[in-house]
Structures are given as C-alpha cells and as structure tokens.
Design an enzyme around this catalytic site. Structure first.
Site, mmCIF file in Angstrom:
data_model
loop_
_atom_site.group_PDB
_atom_site.id
_atom_site.type_symbol
_atom_site.label_atom_id
_atom_site.label_comp_id
_atom_site.label_asym_id
_atom_site.label_seq_id
_atom_site.Cartn_x
_atom_site.Cartn_y
_atom_site.Cartn_z
ATOM 1 N N TYR A 184 -5.256 -0.193 -7.952
ATOM 2 C CA TYR A 184 -5.548 0.793 -6.897
ATOM 3 C C TYR A 184 -5.779 2.173 -7.507
ATOM 4 C CZ TYR A 184 -4.600 3.198 -2.383
ATOM 5 O OH TYR A 184 -4.660 3.966 -1.239
ATOM 6 N N SER A 186 -7.090 8.944 -2.421
ATOM 7 C CA SER A 186 -5.634 8.870 -2.285
ATOM 8 C C SER A 186 -5.067 9.891 -3.262
ATOM 9 C CB SER A 186 -5.166 7.462 -2.682
ATOM 10 O OG SER A 186 -3.785 7.448 -2.959
#
Ligand code: NAD
Length: 260
Positions: free
Chosen positions: A155, A142
């Site tokens: 995350y 990401s």
C-alpha cells in the site's frame, strides 16, 4: 453550487470516502458518476443522490481492468456529454509483513491503486484534452504517500507511486488546462479501516483499543480520526479552485500526523 454544469466521475464511490465525495459534488451541482466494482451498491448511491435532486449514474467498473475503465468512462460521457472531474479513489488494504507478503496480494494492491489511477486518468484525459477543454484529476493518496508503516509495504509503495503520477500529470496536463492533486487522508473510519483493526491487533499482539490509540492515531496532534466529510470538503475545494496556481499538490488531511 460551485460545480454547477460540471461532470464528475468518482471511483470506489459506493462506500466510505468516495461516497462522501460523490454526495458533496452532487450537492454542489455536478452530475456525478458513481463507479464501483459493486454495481448494485453504486446504483443505490446514485438513486439516493437522484432522490435528493441530484444527477447521478451508477457505473460498473473494476479500475484495474483496461476494458472496464474504457467502457465505464464511455458510458459516463454518453450519458452526461463530458467529463470535467475525475476522482481516482477506489482502493483496498492488505496487511502483512514483507517477508510473508503473497505476490498475488502485492499485485492486487498495485493493480487497484496504481494501474487504476493510470487507467482512469488516461481514459479521462481523452475527454479533457480535446480543444484544451481541461479538467481536474484528484487522486486519493494517503499519509502513506509520504510516510511508511509496518505491515503496509504494498500500500505504501502504491500510494507513493500515485503521487509520482499526480506530479507528472500536473506537468503534462498544464497545456491542456488539466490540473492534478492528491488528497492524503489520515485514518478515516470506513469499512476499509474497520477491517484492519482486528487484523493489526492479531499481527502486532495488541488489543483493538491499543491499535486505534497507538498505531492509528498515536502520531496525530489530538488523537482524532479524520472524517469522510473532512476529505469531501477538501475534494470540493480542489475541484472548484479556478486556476493552475494549485496543481501537482498533495494535501495531508490527517490531524497533523504528516506535515510534509
Ligand atoms: P471503502 O472500503 O469504504 O470503499 C472503497 C470502495 O472501493 C468500495 O466501494 C469498493 O467496492 C471499491 N473498490 C474496491 N476495489 C475496486 C476496484 N477494483 N474497482 C472499483 N472499485 C473498487 O474504503 P475507503 O476508506 O473509503 O477508501 C477509499 C480510498 O481512500 C482508498 O484509495 C484508500 O486507500 C484511501 N484512504 C483511506 C483511508 C482510511 O483511513 N479509510 C486513509 C487514507 C487513504
């Protein structure tokens, strides 16, 4: 037909980005295993791909479970005879300020992203290393593999950790002709992101429109979402690239949000 004769296993492929990659790989000639927590949804995707003339198999897999990953990977190799491409893509998001982050939620994020990346990699390498057959492992990172955002500590930590695994694999895998990469998407409208919009609006005291414009797309060059097709094209390019000139790389596909 850039992947003719190849076998790919894509985790979290019953939805969103993983489904788009599985579809693109099948169109490019690969036999594709759709591995997901949700077996019925994985089988439905496999049926769609088969109806369009592809070779596909739905597989039940909780990527955080050693046993499930070993069993699922074995099924894929039994059915298709090999494993050439792994896309470690399954993921979830849980948002919370660090001070309130529940330990069980922290552990859930690490189990799916980081343990899942490790377990699927190890299972795949056992089929890629013998005879130096080789293969490609692609991690779904990401922009949060390079940048941080508020409310996403677990995350961000997991996605940074996956980049470390990707780089270590590039070094260890080279002598076995295994290459590794990480794709780092910006915001893509999938169920994972749709769920976050109202959650972030409530936590940050913003409207949903403001969350999209300011929080999600504020740092892009053009205020645009990345698409599942943008990511699938990148995943095809990396899987088909013929040499270790490209290995250990992370590629941001994020409308310029991150340029690292
Ligand atoms: P999604 O929610 O559409 O799909 C995720 C899939 O993973 C689902 O089919 C779900 O059933 C599956 N899954 C969840 N837990 C699992 C587990 N334990 N084992 C196996 N499968 C499991 O999400 P998406 O947006 O397509 O996300 C895919 C990946 O892309 C994730 O790793 C996510 O972190 C990453 N990513 C997404 C975005 C985005 O904006 N959507 C941005 C950057 C990175």
């Amino acid at each position: 037909m850039q992947l003719q004769g190849k076998v790919a296993l894509v985790t979290g492929a019953a939805s969103g980005i993983g489904k788009a990659i599985a579809t693109t790989y099948a169109r490019a000639g690969a036999a594709v295993a759709i591995a997901d927590l949700d077996l019925a949804a994985a089988q439905a995707v496999a049926a769609e791909l088969a109806a369009a003339g592809g070779q596909a198999l739905g597989v039940a897999m909780d990527v955080g479970s050693e046993e499930a990953v070993e069993n699922g990977t074995r099924q894929v190799v039994e059915r298709f005879g090999a494993l050439d491409i792994l896309v470690s893509n399954a993921g979830i998001q849980i948002v919370s300020p660090i001070v309130d982050f529940r330990f069980e939620d922290w552990r859930k994020i690490q189990a799916i992203h980081l343990d899942g990346a490790f377990l699927t990699t190890r299972a795949a390498l056992r089929h890629m290393y013998p005879g130096k057959r080789g293969g490609v492992v692609i991690y779904m990172g990401s922009v949060h593999s390079h940048e941080a955002s508020r409310l996403k500590s677990a995350y961000v930590a997991a996605k940074h950790g996956m980049l470390g695994l990707c780089r270590a694999l590039a070094k260890e895998g080279a002598e076995y002709n295994v290459r590794s990469h990480m794709i780092c998407p910006g915001f893509v409208r999938t169920p994972l992101v749709d769920k976050q919009i109202p959650e972030q609006a409530a936590t940050l005291g913003l409207s949903e429109e403001e969350v999209i414009k300011k929080v999600m797309l504020g740092a892009t060059v053009d205020g645009e979402f990345t698409t599942v097709d943008d990511i699938a094209r990148t995943a095809l390019f990396l899987a088909a690239f013929p040499s270790a000139a490209l290995t250990g790389q992370s590629i941001n596909v994020s409308h310029g949000w991150s340029m690292k």
